[in-house]
Design a protein around this motif. Structure first.
Motif, PDB file in Angstrom:
ATOM      1  N   PRO A 154       0.829  -1.209   0.000  1.00  0.00           N
ATOM      2  CA  PRO A 154       0.000   0.000   0.000  1.00  0.00           C
ATOM      3  C   PRO A 154       0.863   1.259   0.000  1.00  0.00           C
ATOM      4  CG  PRO A 154      -0.047  -1.038   2.157  1.00  0.00           C
ATOM      5  CD  PRO A 154       0.732  -1.954   1.252  1.00  0.00           C
ATOM      6  N   ALA A 155       0.415   2.243  -0.752  1.00  0.00           N
ATOM      7  CA  ALA A 155       1.082   3.540  -0.787  1.00  0.00           C
ATOM      8  C   ALA A 155       0.516   4.412   0.328  1.00  0.00           C
ATOM      9  CB  ALA A 155       0.851   4.210  -2.131  1.00  0.00           C
ATOM     10  N   VAL A 214       2.629  11.300  -3.323  1.00  0.00           N
ATOM     11  CA  VAL A 214       3.026  10.011  -2.767  1.00  0.00           C
ATOM     12  C   VAL A 214       4.045  10.253  -1.652  1.00  0.00           C
ATOM     13  CG1 VAL A 214       4.090   7.773  -3.239  1.00  0.00           C
ATOM     14  CG2 VAL A 214       2.614   8.847  -4.968  1.00  0.00           C
ATOM     15  N   LEU A 215       3.693   9.845  -0.439  1.00  0.00           N
ATOM     16  CA  LEU A 215       4.578   9.990   0.710  1.00  0.00           C
ATOM     17  C   LEU A 215       5.406   8.723   0.934  1.00  0.00           C
ATOM     18  CD1 LEU A 215       2.082  11.697   3.185  1.00  0.00           C
ATOM     19  CD2 LEU A 215       3.752  12.799   1.685  1.00  0.00           C
ATOM     20  N   ALA A 216       4.813   7.583   0.636  1.00  0.00           N
ATOM     21  CA  ALA A 216       5.512   6.291   0.721  1.00  0.00           C
ATOM     22  C   ALA A 216       5.050   5.471  -0.474  1.00  0.00           C
ATOM     23  CB  ALA A 216       5.184   5.577   2.017  1.00  0.00           C
ATOM     24  N   SER A 217       5.979   4.987  -1.255  1.00  0.00           N
ATOM     25  CA  SER A 217       5.632   4.315  -2.504  1.00  0.00           C
ATOM     26  C   SER A 217       4.907   2.997  -2.263  1.00  0.00           C
ATOM     27  CB  SER A 217       6.871   4.092  -3.354  1.00  0.00           C
ATOM     28  OG  SER A 217       7.788   3.275  -2.675  1.00  0.00           O
ATOM     29  N   ASP A 255       1.680   0.357  -4.642  1.00  0.00           N
ATOM     30  CA  ASP A 255       0.915   0.230  -5.876  1.00  0.00           C
ATOM     31  C   ASP A 255      -0.589   0.393  -5.690  1.00  0.00           C
ATOM     32  OD1 ASP A 255       0.398  -2.156  -4.575  1.00  0.00           O
ATOM     33  OD2 ASP A 255       0.679  -3.407  -6.342  1.00  0.00           O
ATOM     34  N   HIS A 256      -1.043   0.582  -4.444  1.00  0.00           N
ATOM     35  CA  HIS A 256      -2.475   0.722  -4.196  1.00  0.00           C
ATOM     36  C   HIS A 256      -2.723   1.438  -2.869  1.00  0.00           C
ATOM     37  CE1 HIS A 256      -1.495  -2.824  -1.747  1.00  0.00           C
ATOM     38  NE2 HIS A 256      -2.573  -2.525  -1.040  1.00  0.00           N
ATOM     39  N   VAL A 257      -3.991   1.817  -2.666  1.00  0.00           N
ATOM     40  CA  VAL A 257      -4.478   2.290  -1.365  1.00  0.00           C
ATOM     41  C   VAL A 257      -5.751   1.507  -1.070  1.00  0.00           C
ATOM     42  CG1 VAL A 257      -3.472   4.607  -1.457  1.00  0.00           C
ATOM     43  CG2 VAL A 257      -5.746   4.214  -2.422  1.00  0.00           C
ATOM     44  N   LEU A 258      -6.229   1.597   0.150  1.00  0.00           N
ATOM     45  CA  LEU A 258      -7.453   0.908   0.528  1.00  0.00           C
ATOM     46  C   LEU A 258      -8.585   1.915   0.673  1.00  0.00           C
ATOM     47  CD1 LEU A 258      -6.115  -1.580   3.219  1.00  0.00           C
ATOM     48  CD2 LEU A 258      -6.531  -1.993   0.774  1.00  0.00           C
ATOM     49  N   CYS A 259      -9.757   1.534   0.213  1.00  0.00           N
ATOM     50  CA  CYS A 259     -10.949   2.363   0.359  1.00  0.00           C
ATOM     51  C   CYS A 259     -11.253   2.505   1.846  1.00  0.00           C
ATOM     52  CB  CYS A 259     -12.124   1.725  -0.373  1.00  0.00           C
ATOM     53  SG  CYS A 259     -13.688   2.607  -0.132  1.00  0.00           S
ATOM     54  N   ALA A 260     -11.490   3.731   2.295  1.00  0.00           N
ATOM     55  CA  ALA A 260     -11.755   4.003   3.714  1.00  0.00           C
ATOM     56  C   ALA A 260     -13.079   3.401   4.183  1.00  0.00           C
ATOM     57  CB  ALA A 260     -11.756   5.507   3.953  1.00  0.00           C
ATOM     58  N   VAL A 261     -14.006   3.157   3.274  1.00  0.00           N
ATOM     59  CA  VAL A 261     -15.318   2.634   3.649  1.00  0.00           C
ATOM     60  C   VAL A 261     -15.397   1.123   3.454  1.00  0.00           C
ATOM     61  CG1 VAL A 261     -17.796   2.715   3.127  1.00  0.00           C
ATOM     62  CG2 VAL A 261     -16.438   4.827   3.120  1.00  0.00           C
ATOM     63  N   SER A 262     -15.058   0.656   2.275  1.00  0.00           N
ATOM     64  CA  SER A 262     -15.241  -0.763   1.952  1.00  0.00           C
ATOM     65  C   SER A 262     -14.004  -1.619   2.205  1.00  0.00           C
ATOM     66  CB  SER A 262     -15.644  -0.909   0.488  1.00  0.00           C
ATOM     67  OG  SER A 262     -14.541  -0.580  -0.361  1.00  0.00           O
ATOM     68  N   GLY A 263     -12.847  -0.986   2.299  1.00  0.00           N
ATOM     69  CA  GLY A 263     -11.613  -1.740   2.451  1.00  0.00           C
ATOM     70  C   GLY A 263     -11.098  -2.317   1.142  1.00  0.00           C
TER      71      GLY A 263
END
Length: 66
Positions: A9-10, A21-24, A26-34
């Motif tokens: 996770p970035a 981008v603070l930390a490289s 390839d993805h982030v997680l949705c805050a609601v659904s994950g």
């Protein structure tokens, strides 16, 4: 040895017209659904909450007043 950003996770700082981008990764997680959101597909976020959302519908529901 090459470092790969795959499957990591970035960490992002969300701004009005984009993100930094603070930390490289390839993805982030949705805050609601994950749900996992590849950075190339990231379109919805909240600057005030510094959260990413997987879809417009999820973003709308997350930001709606209670």
């Amino acid at each position: 040895m090459l470092m790969s950003n795959s499957d990591r996770p970035a960490k992002l700082h969300f701004m009005a017209n984009g993100f930094r981008v603070l930390a490289s990764g390839d993805h982030v997680l949705c805050a609601v659904s994950g749900a996992r959101i590849p950075l190339d597909d990231l379109r919805y976020w909240s600057v005030a909450r510094q959260e990413a959302y997987a879809s417009a519908d999820i973003a709308t529901r997350a930001m709606a007043p209670e």
